[in-house]
Design a protein around this motif. Structure first.
Motif, short mmCIF file in Angstrom:
data_model
loop_
_atom_site.label_atom_id
_atom_site.label_comp_id
_atom_site.label_asym_id
_atom_site.label_seq_id
_atom_site.Cartn_x
_atom_site.Cartn_y
_atom_site.Cartn_z
N LEU A 65 -3.58 32.83 5.77
CA LEU A 65 -4.60 31.83 5.45
C LEU A 65 -4.72 30.79 6.55
O LEU A 65 -3.73 30.22 6.99
N GLN A 66 -5.95 30.56 7.00
CA GLN A 66 -6.21 29.59 8.05
C GLN A 66 -6.99 28.39 7.55
O GLN A 66 -6.82 27.29 8.05
N ARG A 67 -7.86 28.61 6.57
CA ARG A 67 -8.70 27.52 6.06
C ARG A 67 -8.72 27.56 4.55
O ARG A 67 -8.93 28.62 3.96
N LEU A 68 -8.54 26.39 3.96
CA LEU A 68 -8.48 26.29 2.51
C LEU A 68 -9.32 25.10 2.07
O LEU A 68 -9.04 23.96 2.43
N TYR A 69 -10.36 25.38 1.32
CA TYR A 69 -11.27 24.35 0.84
C TYR A 69 -11.02 24.13 -0.64
O TYR A 69 -11.37 24.97 -1.46
#
Length: 105
Positions: A52-56
């Protein structure tokens, strides 16, 4: 364990995520949007998404209680926490564990 299924053959992750993207792609997740449906409990599973690189998480019900599950996400580079129950203290503690992550509230 390869990040896709547990020893019982079940996907290692929240049901809503597996249902949305399918088990075939689950082990390759690098980006999660749809924060409004994520809870502190779900972060335990999200925290196992090693790539996982981006978590919104904007608009979700997550709080400081769920943040420790994210401390092992070494590839994470962006975390959005707008309109959540996360406090400044929670952000500071997570930032110490993940100093290269840009955390936006």
């Amino acid at each position: 364990r390869n990040g896709m299924v547990d020893p019982n053959g079940k996907p290692c992750g929240p049901k809503w995520l597996v249902d949305r993207w399918g088990v075939d792609y689950f082990g390759r997740v690098v980006f999660v949007v749809n924060g409004s449906g994520i809870t502190d409990r779900d972060l335990a599973s999200v925290g196992r998404l090693a790539r996982l690189q981006r978590l919104y998480l904007n608009g979700s019900s997550v709080s400081d209680a769920g943040l420790p599950y994210l401390k092992g996400l070494s590839r994470l580079d962006l975390l959005l926490l707008g309109h959540t129950r996360v406090t400044d203290a929670g952000v500071r503690e997570l930032q110490r564990a993940l100093p290269n992550v840009s955390i936006v509230r």
